[in-house]
Design an enzyme around this catalytic site. Structure first.
Site, PDB file in Angstrom:
ATOM      1  N   CYS A  57      36.090  42.853  42.158  1.00 11.00           N
ATOM      2  CA  CYS A  57      35.982  41.907  43.271  1.00 11.00           C
ATOM      3  C   CYS A  57      35.614  42.555  44.604  1.00 11.00           C
ATOM      4  O   CYS A  57      34.646  42.152  45.262  1.00 11.00           O
ATOM      5  CB  CYS A  57      37.304  41.149  43.449  1.00 11.00           C
ATOM      6  SG  CYS A  57      37.878  40.281  41.980  1.00 11.00           S
TER       7      CYS A  57
ATOM      8  N   ASP B 134      35.678  33.032  41.765  1.00 11.74           N
ATOM      9  CA  ASP B 134      36.214  34.341  41.417  1.00 11.74           C
ATOM     10  C   ASP B 134      36.297  34.551  39.909  1.00 11.74           C
ATOM     11  O   ASP B 134      36.877  33.735  39.184  1.00 11.74           O
ATOM     12  CB  ASP B 134      37.615  34.466  42.033  1.00 11.74           C
ATOM     13  CG  ASP B 134      37.995  35.898  42.331  1.00 11.74           C
ATOM     14  OD1 ASP B 134      37.202  36.808  42.035  1.00 11.74           O
ATOM     15  OD2 ASP B 134      39.091  36.115  42.877  1.00 11.74           O
ATOM     16  N   ASP B 135      35.705  35.661  39.433  1.00 12.06           N
ATOM     17  CA  ASP B 135      35.834  36.078  38.022  1.00 12.06           C
ATOM     18  C   ASP B 135      35.225  35.080  37.031  1.00 12.06           C
ATOM     19  O   ASP B 135      35.670  34.994  35.880  1.00 12.06           O
ATOM     20  CB  ASP B 135      37.308  36.295  37.651  1.00 12.06           C
ATOM     21  CG  ASP B 135      37.867  37.594  38.223  1.00 12.06           C
ATOM     22  OD1 ASP B 135      37.307  38.098  39.208  1.00 12.06           O
ATOM     23  OD2 ASP B 135      38.875  38.096  37.688  1.00 12.06           O
TER      24      ASP B 135
ATOM     25  N   HIS C 223      36.961  40.262  50.064  1.00 19.48           N
ATOM     26  CA  HIS C 223      37.983  40.538  49.046  1.00 19.48           C
ATOM     27  C   HIS C 223      39.254  39.725  49.282  1.00 19.48           C
ATOM     28  O   HIS C 223      39.820  39.152  48.346  1.00 19.48           O
ATOM     29  CB  HIS C 223      38.324  42.022  49.021  1.00 19.48           C
ATOM     30  CG  HIS C 223      39.471  42.357  48.111  1.00 19.48           C
ATOM     31  ND1 HIS C 223      39.518  41.918  46.803  1.00 19.48           N
ATOM     32  CD2 HIS C 223      40.619  43.047  48.315  1.00 19.48           C
ATOM     33  CE1 HIS C 223      40.633  42.331  46.243  1.00 19.48           C
ATOM     34  NE2 HIS C 223      41.320  43.016  47.138  1.00 19.48           N
TER      35      HIS C 223
ATOM     36  N   HIS D 245      31.354  38.697  39.588  1.00 20.42           N
ATOM     37  CA  HIS D 245      31.069  39.499  38.388  1.00 20.42           C
ATOM     38  C   HIS D 245      31.388  38.652  37.168  1.00 20.42           C
ATOM     39  O   HIS D 245      31.845  37.517  37.289  1.00 20.42           O
ATOM     40  CB  HIS D 245      31.901  40.786  38.350  1.00 20.42           C
ATOM     41  CG  HIS D 245      33.321  40.584  38.765  1.00 20.42           C
ATOM     42  ND1 HIS D 245      34.217  39.856  38.030  1.00 20.42           N
ATOM     43  CD2 HIS D 245      33.990  40.982  39.881  1.00 20.42           C
ATOM     44  CE1 HIS D 245      35.379  39.818  38.653  1.00 20.42           C
ATOM     45  NE2 HIS D 245      35.261  40.481  39.789  1.00 20.42           N
TER      46      HIS D 245
END
Length: 512
Positions: free
Chosen positions: A90, A50-51, A150, A337
């Site tokens: 996200c 994530d991220d 998500h 992302h």
């Protein structure tokens, strides 16, 4: 006489029966020889982070980042250095990956509950097969834990689910550095606050949800399965808050940390909508971070989170390599992302610029090259069709992305590759070769040439020299942009709230 004739017929009949049996047996034997057994399908280890931006050693190696296990995985396969998300947020990014559809096709521009992604009211997704489901339909046993969609996953998507711990904890009793409201306290009740904060917490890795997720995968890699498996693992870090134990901070002393390139007047040539999208007062601004002395501390915390996830990834890779599945497993690792660490004035994703859209994408498989890097722009949307081809499964005709297998194995399709990112309705960026083109819903534009301006500081969209380039890039824009899905929202950003209300019920065709 009659008896002799009868005996002769009986004998002849027996001979014919025996002859037929021999021929039949010979035919069966022949069939067994020519029919090769069906090739065993490979397993899949599907890892999301994530991220995570491009700072890992195998891509950017920013500020002496320490990622031996990300780099180890890249050495086992193919790393795409210029991979881009389909949405710099996200929820819509993961919905795109798991459906194989673009946000502009589904209308999922904001956060959407996992169980609402596929609904009868959404014409694009109402009968879509999610990525794990397609594998299940083709004979795979599917498992998943952590953040895959998500939240975690829609109900019954996996044969076996490890779930996910709610939120992004653990959390200390009080925040360390950032209150979550920033300069937007007057709007806090309407727009909420961010989880953004940074500091050393908790004391042990074992208290982190990602450690438990890795343990769940380790246990299942020790089991035997009657079918090939699809196993998904979703790490939460380095998503905010940037909290991990102190030992990971110690790997990155403050005096060794660099800050990314930054220009205070960078946004002077950005169109109004670009500025509205970048209006994130709940996030720390770069100017605040400079003045407060927190910039390097934020980066230190982010690097510490990356190193922590790298360690957990290493545990999983070790378990796979010591398992019965080490020689027959396809691995894909991706992030939803990028993440800006001061570039373009803030610490956030939420933008159509390079640092918000570029993220790691790595494939490793028995039939892929090892240690290969590909620098052409590609899309996370390609994960779905690429996995199908690597596993020998029939292509899913609903996929809007392309398989990257021929690119990885034969260097094909290396020209004219593109990556499209969408943020909100009818706002898109196109990455092709050295150019990034951004077009907003009102027709305003940005254009950057990465050969001369890798930091995207100078918008050359109004330079007549690039008129032909813009005309060509506009051809890649999605032709139809459906309205916001009713169940998709993002109330942290005023622009998103206003756009959804304004465009409700409308479908906007792209202006060529």
């Amino acid at each position: 006489m009659k008896k002799n004739i009868l005996d002769s017929f009986i004998n002849l009949g027996l001979i014919l029966v025996m002859f037929c049996l021999v021929i039949s047996c010979g035919t069966n034997i022949k069939k067994e020889v020519v029919q090769a057994p069906e090739k065993e399908k490979p397993n899949v280890l599907f890892i999301s982070v994530d991220d995570l931006n491009s700072w890992i050693g195998a891509i950017n190696a920013f500020s002496n980042t320490k990622t031996p296990n990300f780099d180890r995985l890249a050495a086992k396969g193919v790393v795409f250095t210029d991979a881009h998300c389909q949405a710099p947020l996200c929820g819509p990014s993961r919905a795109s990956i798991m459906t194989g559809l673009r946000p502009s096709t589904t209308g999922i521009y904001g956060m959407t509950n996992d169980d609402d992604i596929r609904r009868p009211e959404n014409q694009a997704t109402k009968d879509i097969a999610f990525l794990p489901e397609y594998f299940q339909q083709n004979g795979y046993y599917t498992m998943g834990t952590g953040k895959i969609f998500h939240t975690h996953a829609p109900k019954n998507v996996f044969n076996e689910s490890g779930g996910r711990e709610s939120g992004f904890g653990p959390y200390p009793k009080e925040r360390f550095a950032w209150d979550g409201y920033g300069t937007s306290k007057e709007r806090k009740e309407k727009f909420g606050k961010t989880s953004t904060d940074w500091g050393a917490f908790p004391e042990k890795d074992s208290l982190m949800p990602d450690h438990e997720s890795a343990n769940w995968v380790l246990e299942r890699l020790q089991k035997k399965y009657d079918q090939p498996f699809f196993m998904a693992l979703g790490f939460l870090r380095p998503h905010v808050p940037f909290y991990v134990p102190q030992k990971w901070f110690d790997l990155h002393p403050l005096d060794s940390i660099s800050v990314p390139p930054y220009q205070a007047d960078d946004l002077n040539d950005v169109p109004s909508i670009g500025l509205q999208i970048n209006d994130l007062p709940m996030m720390p601004s770069t100017e605040w971070a400079k003045e407060s002395g927190e910039w390097k501390k934020i980066i230190q915390a982010y690097l510490a989170c990356i190193s922590f996830v790298d360690y957990e990834l290493g545990r999983v890779l070790d378990a796979l390599e010591s398992s019965a599945y080490k020689d027959n497993t396809v691995i894909v690792l991706w992030s939803d992302h990028g993440y800006r660490m001061g570039e373009k004035g803030t610490f956030a994703k939420h933008a159509l610029w390079e640092t918000a859209t570029n993220a790691p994408l790595i494939f490793a498989a028995p039939n892929l090259p090892k240690g290969k890097k590909i620098d052409q722009p590609v899309e996370m949307l390609s994960i779905y069709p690429t996995l199908l081809e690597l596993c020998g499964l029939p292509a899913y005709t609903r996929n809007e992305g392309i398989s990257l297998v021929s690119m990885m194995t034969n260097n094909e399709i290396l020209k004219d590759t593109k990556a499209i990112t969408t943020y909100g309705m009818n706002n898109h960026s196109i990455k092709v070769d050295e150019f990034r083109y951004i077009r907003y819903e009102d027709g305003t534009e940005e254009l950057y040439d990465h050969k001369t301006d890798p930091n995207e500081w100078t918008n050359i969209a109004n330079n007549s020299k690039y008129k032909e380039t813009i005309t060509k890039l506009k051809e890649y824009l999605p032709k139809v942009n459906v309205q916001w899905d009713e169940k998709s929202n993002y109330d942290y950003q005023p622009y998103f709230t206003e756009q959804k209300e304004r465009t409700s019920g409308k479908v906007i065709k792209a202006d060529k």
